[in-house]
Enzyme design. Sequence first.
Site, PDB file in Angstrom:
ATOM      1  N   LEU A  25      -3.123   8.380  -9.277  1.00 48.78           N
ATOM      2  CA  LEU A  25      -2.970   9.479 -10.670  1.00 48.78           C
ATOM      3  C   LEU A  25      -2.590   9.706 -11.739  1.00 48.78           C
ATOM      4  CD1 LEU A  25      -4.404  12.203  -8.344  1.00 48.78           C
ATOM      5  CD2 LEU A  25      -5.529  10.462  -9.552  1.00 48.78           C
ATOM      6  N   ASP A  26      -2.818   9.541 -13.191  1.00 43.43           N
ATOM      7  CA  ASP A  26      -2.468   9.850 -14.401  1.00 43.43           C
ATOM      8  C   ASP A  26      -1.649  11.927 -14.114  1.00 43.43           C
ATOM      9  OD1 ASP A  26      -2.479   8.223 -15.321  1.00 43.43           O
ATOM     10  OD2 ASP A  26      -4.452   8.853 -16.453  1.00 43.43           O
ATOM     11  N   PRO A  27      -0.239  11.727 -15.097  1.00 43.66           N
ATOM     12  CA  PRO A  27       0.199  13.206 -14.791  1.00 43.66           C
ATOM     13  C   PRO A  27      -1.038  14.406 -15.055  1.00 43.66           C
ATOM     14  CG  PRO A  27       1.477  11.684 -16.311  1.00 43.66           C
ATOM     15  CD  PRO A  27       0.108  11.149 -15.704  1.00 43.66           C
ATOM     16  N   ALA A  68      -3.803  14.121 -13.696  1.00 47.74           N
ATOM     17  CA  ALA A  68      -4.896  14.454 -12.876  1.00 47.74           C
ATOM     18  C   ALA A  68      -4.585  14.809 -11.901  1.00 47.74           C
ATOM     19  CB  ALA A  68      -5.640  13.233 -12.880  1.00 47.74           C
TER      20      ALA A  68
END
Length: 281
Positions: A37-39, A41
């Site tokens: 998960l990206d920062p 998200a």
Amino acid sequence: MDGIILIDKPLGYTSHDIVGKVRRVLHTKKVGHCGTLDPEASGVLVVCVNKATKALQFLTSEDKHYVATIKLGISTDTYDMTGVIQNQVPYRYDLTLDKVEHVLAKFKGKQKQMPPMYSAIKVNGKKLYEYARAGETVEIQPRDIEIYSIECAAFKEDEIHMKVHCSKGTYIRSLCVDIAEALGYPGCMSALKRTQSGPFKLEDCVSLEALENNQYEMIALDDALAHLPSLTIEDEKIVYHGKTIDSALEGQIAIKNKDGHILAIYEQTGNHTLKNVRGLW
């Protein structure tokens, strides 16, 4: 201490940051996560501890559920609100809920998707975002994805809130950009939360605060892999010696002993024989 912890990853943290926190809380180095998960998200992050890390590849689910927000009128180089603005137009107040729902429905099903340049996909051994940051161009190949369901949760002027159930490998940022374009606008993703990864749901996750206060439950590997079809064997030595098993079962198969403990994951060879893919003892 072996098993899986479900974390509700907050905004601003990388998946690796969460792994680091679990290592410190549990005082172990053998920790890994499934599905980055990206920062920007938040939501479900499946974290494996100790022996459970052997099963990482089988816990990286084929399908995911998200809630996301599309911001109409702004496009960026990263396809989200953190990037450099490339195009910006005012909202024209020309959309209706019916039109939004009609366009969303067109994105359901199997399709080709172009991933964003700011992603970790590797081309010639180098990540796409490394090319992007260096100002270099590289040919990107579209990827096969599937949108199982997509629906509008709310629509107000220049923002569309949607729920998406999709295949592994789907980039919601790209989906947001493509939907905005189909509606006649530049657009980008302004919010994203993963609400489910395979069988693991948001309501079963714990916060970082709960983790740090030791208020969490660890899921046993046998329970985490309960969604896989299984086959029970009498002689465990078959697994320990890496022998094949006669069976017509398809896909990934959890091989269990008489006590119901998963010993290994096997796969079909194509001639009614299962072969050992990963031992989990």
